[in-house]
Motif scaffolding. Sequence first.
Motif, PDB file in Angstrom:
ATOM      1  N   THR A  27       0.777  -1.209  -0.043  1.00  0.00           N
ATOM      2  CA  THR A  27       0.008  -0.092  -0.115  1.00  0.00           C
ATOM      3  C   THR A  27       0.841   1.206   0.032  1.00  0.00           C
ATOM      4  N   PHE A  28       2.136   0.958   0.575  1.00  0.00           N
ATOM      5  CA  PHE A  28       2.901   2.186   0.796  1.00  0.00           C
ATOM      6  C   PHE A  28       3.237   2.992  -0.676  1.00  0.00           C
ATOM      7  N   ASP A  29       3.437   2.211  -1.628  1.00  0.00           N
ATOM      8  CA  ASP A  29       3.964   2.764  -2.923  1.00  0.00           C
ATOM      9  C   ASP A  29       2.648   2.616  -4.197  1.00  0.00           C
ATOM     10  N   ARG A  35      11.948   9.006  -2.578  1.00  0.00           N
ATOM     11  CA  ARG A  35      10.847   8.800  -3.433  1.00  0.00           C
ATOM     12  C   ARG A  35       9.851   7.675  -2.750  1.00  0.00           C
ATOM     13  N   PHE A  36      10.246   6.750  -1.818  1.00  0.00           N
ATOM     14  CA  PHE A  36       9.650   5.741  -1.423  1.00  0.00           C
ATOM     15  C   PHE A  36       8.359   6.435  -0.706  1.00  0.00           C
ATOM     16  N   GLY A  37       7.342   5.702  -0.945  1.00  0.00           N
ATOM     17  CA  GLY A  37       5.864   6.265  -0.115  1.00  0.00           C
ATOM     18  C   GLY A  37       5.140   6.985  -0.978  1.00  0.00           C
ATOM     19  N   LYS A  38       5.699   7.369  -2.217  1.00  0.00           N
ATOM     20  CA  LYS A  38       5.129   8.427  -3.125  1.00  0.00           C
ATOM     21  C   LYS A  38       4.712   7.772  -4.558  1.00  0.00           C
ATOM     22  N   THR A  41       8.637   2.536  -7.852  1.00  0.00           N
ATOM     23  CA  THR A  41       8.205   1.129  -8.592  1.00  0.00           C
ATOM     24  C   THR A  41       9.158   0.175  -7.628  1.00  0.00           C
ATOM     25  N   ASP A  42      10.496   0.565  -7.068  1.00  0.00           N
ATOM     26  CA  ASP A  42      11.116  -0.316  -6.315  1.00  0.00           C
ATOM     27  C   ASP A  42      10.314  -0.922  -5.043  1.00  0.00           C
ATOM     28  N   GLY A  43       9.630  -0.009  -4.553  1.00  0.00           N
ATOM     29  CA  GLY A  43       8.911  -0.309  -3.241  1.00  0.00           C
ATOM     30  C   GLY A  43       7.744  -1.162  -3.489  1.00  0.00           C
ATOM     31  N   ILE A  44       7.091  -1.127  -4.724  1.00  0.00           N
ATOM     32  CA  ILE A  44       6.156  -2.421  -4.923  1.00  0.00           C
ATOM     33  C   ILE A  44       6.869  -3.559  -5.166  1.00  0.00           C
ATOM     34  N   VAL A  45       7.885  -3.427  -6.008  1.00  0.00           N
ATOM     35  CA  VAL A  45       8.737  -4.664  -6.319  1.00  0.00           C
ATOM     36  C   VAL A  45       9.062  -5.416  -5.163  1.00  0.00           C
TER      37      VAL A  45
END
Lengths: 505, 169
Positions: free
Chosen positions: A91-93, A293-296, A299-303
Amino acid sequence: MNDFLTGATQIFTFSTLIYMFAGSIAGIVAAAIPGFTVTMAIVLTLPLTFAMEPLQGIAVMLSVYVGGYTGGLISAALLGIPGTPSSVATTFDAYPMARNGEPGRALSIGVWASFFGTIISTIVLIFAAPPLALFAVQLGPWEYFSLIVFALTIVGSLVGSSVVRGMLAGLVGLLISTVGTDPILGRARFDFDIEMLQTGFPFLVVLIGIFAISQLASEVEDAKNIRSGNSLVTGAIDFQTWKVFKEVLMRPVNLLRSSILGVLIGALPGAGGSIANLLAYDQAKRSSKYPERFGKGETDGIVASEAGNSATAGGGLIPLIGLGIPGSAVDAILMASLMVHGISVGPRLILDHGDLVYGMFIAMAVASFMMLIVSVFSMRLFLRITQVPKWAIVPVVMTCCVVGAFALNNRVTDLYLLIIIGIVGYAMRALGYSLAPLVLGVILGPIAETNLRRALMTDADMSLFISRPISLIFLVAAVLSIAWAIRSHLKNSKTTKRTSNEPAS
Amino acid sequence: MSNLSHDKAMEAGEIARLLSYFIILIASVGLFFAASEIPTSRFETLGAGAFPQIVCAAIGLLSIVAIVDSLRKISYLGYGRFYTEVKAWMCRRYLVFITLGALALYILVIPIIGFSIASMIFIFSVQVILMPRNTKSIVIALITALVFSFGLNWLFSEVFTVFLPRGVF
């Protein structure tokens, strides 16, 4: 090789593939509904597999499992509500990305990351489980008993907010497992001349009552929420499937790191997808060049989150196949379904039923391909699922639970046990007891008791538990896991106290 | 919820947990003695009652630790407010009690009126209790109730050859 081919022949039959396909859809549909966990979906699939061949049944449940991890992504990305606890970090990204006008891309990234996570974990499983099983068959009852003590302490101390309540839940589970006849001499225990207690508590009834009924009851706690409906993100959804495929593959380090982390956490008893997605996300953020960029909508966060949680599926099977110890509630259900078919799960599983184990490996890989195909071609349809209101779901799933509990032994008394256990489960959940240790206690109880008594029948010397090196290692690890949990608990409570004092000072 | 009422609720929760520790302690002591009456065997060091006794002893010890820890956290005033807080908690969750009560009743009547009719009444009535009431929702509830009662019974008997209770009629 022979076992591999026999397993493959059983999986690649028309009926098994159709059932697996249906299982994959069912897993995605179930987990897409907020509040409906992967565990609950597998519990409900179980009675449907009774009439199937053992491998066919397991393959269907694995499809539900793999599909379920992807289904959790749908409501996480579109509603910002994790469909399952394993998709909290998603959910974060994924949610910000969907809100920024790219819901299709967010879903596609999640689906591809899930797919690669499952495939990587299956490869690790194929290489790790057989040597572990070969090692485990050399263990005696002393080592086995100590291993179970370790598994229970680590589950009790890792899951939930309180170490003491976690351990208590695990021990209550062990005590529940002693009701009925004892596993060695067949003497009656704690039946108090009540007929329904004479055969003991059937594990699956305990599981359905504890997990499904108590979870469903907690879904209707908020009267206002249940009487309102959530609406989905509106607007055009473009999945950009192949573009995203390349985008995900361009992140090999993140993909591998998150998957390996998922496998390791999955292999650890008690930990699972719910921890893996957060840890993988945290690691991805720490090693990123652009952590801001995390939390906004990164792509890396979802992966990281999706590869991490999906990889726990394969990781959790390593101790189950190698040692006969289920690492999570889902693995415990898989173990129970094999036991229903008369297959005893332990390190000899791979030696006695090699075709079944290799069939499971193949089924994992097939299930992840099916999940991918189902997701890519019918994701648009699944988006409607998140709109199904809770008021419609709760009584229907409760009815399915009743059918599941009855179908196991065709006994109405099991239904009475179901409601009692369901109410107790809800009370325990409301009081902050974690339920996973209790369920693992119920399934590990007879194994622990049999090994303890067998060890002392072989040699009455109790010191063998600490003089045999492997047994000692497990016992030391058990003590260390409790000490570590108490330490982090004290550290957390100090931090909370300091934070709550801050405004006043 | 304001900070003060949140703290009160937390304290009431701790008292409820304390009660649960006492219940677990009493049960473990009772079962410990019940297990000691299970006959032992000449053929093994540990009898059928030994393992339950070990588990009960561990539960008893842990419960005492939990009770001591819990007593430290509860203020004297907390006990006086407990009844009011529990009543408020139960009122907030009235739908849980209605749903579980309906489930218990449903399970009790299954052997009498049979799975299909009991399920249809259960699903429809619980949905009506939980739903925002309008014509569309009621129609959906009726269709769902029919599909998951008579439909499920048909699926299990015809496809999986598992026969659900038919009732005495």
